[in-house]
Design a protein around this motif. Structure first.
Motif, PDB file in Angstrom:
ATOM      1  N   ASN A   1       0.844  -1.185   0.000  1.00 38.75           N
ATOM      2  CA  ASN A   1       0.000   0.000   0.000  1.00 38.75           C
ATOM      3  C   ASN A   1       0.878   1.233   0.000  1.00 38.75           C
ATOM      4  N   ILE A   2       0.562   2.165  -0.885  1.00 34.42           N
ATOM      5  CA  ILE A   2       1.269   3.438  -0.968  1.00 34.42           C
ATOM      6  C   ILE A   2       0.278   4.510  -0.548  1.00 34.42           C
ATOM      7  N   TYR A   3       0.607   5.221   0.518  1.00 33.10           N
ATOM      8  CA  TYR A   3      -0.239   6.304   1.016  1.00 33.10           C
ATOM      9  C   TYR A   3       0.462   7.617   0.700  1.00 33.10           C
ATOM     10  N   GLY A   4      -0.142   8.432  -0.141  1.00 32.23           N
ATOM     11  CA  GLY A   4       0.456   9.675  -0.614  1.00 32.23           C
ATOM     12  C   GLY A   4       0.190   9.802  -2.090  1.00 32.23           C
ATOM     13  N   ALA A   5       1.173   9.431  -2.917  1.00 31.78           N
ATOM     14  CA  ALA A   5       0.998   9.469  -4.374  1.00 31.78           C
ATOM     15  C   ALA A   5       2.076   8.622  -5.039  1.00 31.78           C
ATOM     16  N   MET A   6       1.791   8.262  -6.297  1.00 28.57           N
ATOM     17  CA  MET A   6       2.755   7.504  -7.088  1.00 28.57           C
ATOM     18  C   MET A   6       2.788   8.086  -8.497  1.00 28.57           C
ATOM     19  N   VAL A   7       3.995   8.204  -9.066  1.00 27.50           N
ATOM     20  CA  VAL A   7       4.193   8.673 -10.427  1.00 27.50           C
ATOM     21  C   VAL A   7       5.013   7.612 -11.149  1.00 27.50           C
ATOM     22  N   ILE A   8       4.560   7.231 -12.336  1.00 25.33           N
ATOM     23  CA  ILE A   8       5.264   6.213 -13.111  1.00 25.33           C
ATOM     24  C   ILE A   8       5.606   6.803 -14.473  1.00 25.33           C
ATOM     25  N   GLN A   9       6.872   6.786 -14.817  1.00 22.67           N
ATOM     26  CA  GLN A   9       7.306   7.225 -16.141  1.00 22.67           C
ATOM     27  C   GLN A   9       7.345   5.972 -17.014  1.00 22.67           C
ATOM     28  N   GLY A  10       6.164   5.453 -17.292  1.00 31.54           N
ATOM     29  CA  GLY A  10       6.058   4.203 -18.033  1.00 31.54           C
ATOM     30  C   GLY A  10       4.677   3.617 -17.880  1.00 31.54           C
ATOM     31  N   LYS A  11       4.611   2.321 -17.508  1.00 35.24           N
ATOM     32  CA  LYS A  11       3.303   1.664 -17.447  1.00 35.24           C
ATOM     33  C   LYS A  11       3.185   0.765 -16.223  1.00 35.24           C
ATOM     34  N   VAL A  12       1.939   0.503 -15.872  1.00 31.03           N
ATOM     35  CA  VAL A  12       1.627  -0.432 -14.795  1.00 31.03           C
ATOM     36  C   VAL A  12       1.474  -1.805 -15.430  1.00 31.03           C
ATOM     37  N   ASP A  13       2.337  -2.740 -15.037  1.00 30.21           N
ATOM     38  CA  ASP A  13       2.208  -4.104 -15.553  1.00 30.21           C
ATOM     39  C   ASP A  13       1.015  -4.802 -14.916  1.00 30.21           C
ATOM     40  N   LYS A  14       0.945  -4.742 -13.586  1.00 31.40           N
ATOM     41  CA  LYS A  14      -0.208  -5.331 -12.901  1.00 31.40           C
ATOM     42  C   LYS A  14      -0.242  -4.871 -11.457  1.00 31.40           C
ATOM     43  N   ILE A  15      -1.438  -4.763 -10.949  1.00 34.61           N
ATOM     44  CA  ILE A  15      -1.668  -4.554  -9.524  1.00 34.61           C
ATOM     45  C   ILE A  15      -2.737  -5.556  -9.131  1.00 34.61           C
ATOM     46  N   LYS A  16      -2.321  -6.560  -8.356  1.00 38.57           N
ATOM     47  CA  LYS A  16      -3.217  -7.635  -7.939  1.00 38.57           C
ATOM     48  C   LYS A  16      -3.132  -7.783  -6.427  1.00 38.57           C
ATOM     49  N   GLY A  17      -4.066  -8.500  -5.868  1.00 44.91           N
ATOM     50  CA  GLY A  17      -4.049  -8.729  -4.431  1.00 44.91           C
ATOM     51  C   GLY A  17      -4.727  -7.593  -3.700  1.00 44.91           C
ATOM     52  N   THR A  18      -4.253  -7.336  -2.491  1.00 47.80           N
ATOM     53  CA  THR A  18      -4.884  -6.328  -1.650  1.00 47.80           C
ATOM     54  C   THR A  18      -4.142  -4.996  -1.670  1.00 47.80           C
TER      55      THR A  18
END
Length: 135
Positions: A84-101
């Motif tokens: 879990n990331i609380y705050g923010a996230m920046v990706i210079q690219g792509k999200v491959d997958k986010i699974k689970g909780t």
């Protein structure tokens, strides 16, 4: 060393192989984590602050950097556990997958933690940017 008592900016150049502790930063003392290339998380983790996953292509200032026009870069993130990331996230690219909780939870309050120490020395550089001219 990263952990709950960490605060400040941490640049992780081996993002894909970095073993993060269970908790990094706190809601009142957030961190900025910069990962080069990829971030893969497969376990229960909590990060408080800003996570930036950036393209690791060597010289991004070259005339022909290896950037993907569709995603802005070649960095990737894959979360298959309960990170879990609380705050923010920046990706210079792509999200491959986010699974689970796992989740990315935007928190203005946590991001406002960057106004205090050790971040108060961060500022813009006068004369470093202008919209007055085109090249």
């Amino acid at each position: 060393k990263l952990g709950p008592a960490s605060t400040g900016v941490f640049w992780i150049t081996d993002g894909a192989s970095c073993a993060l502790p269970d908790e990094v930063g706190t809601p009142y003392h957030p961190v900025i984590l910069i990962f080069d290339g990829a971030l893969k998380a497969t376990a229960q983790k909590k990060i408080y602050g800003l996570v930036f996953v950036r393209t690791d292509d060597g010289d991004i200032y070259s005339k022909d950097p290896n950037l993907d026009p569709a995603t802005g870069g070649t960095a990737t993130i894959a979360i298959t556990g309960g990170m879990n990331i609380y705050g923010a996230m920046v990706i210079q690219g792509k999200v491959d997958k986010i699974k689970g909780t796992g989740a990315v939870v935007y928190s203005k309050d946590i991001l406002e933690g960057f106004k205090g120490a050790p971040f108060e020395k961060m500022s813009s550089l006068p004369g470093s940017w202008t919209d007055q001219s085109s090249y």
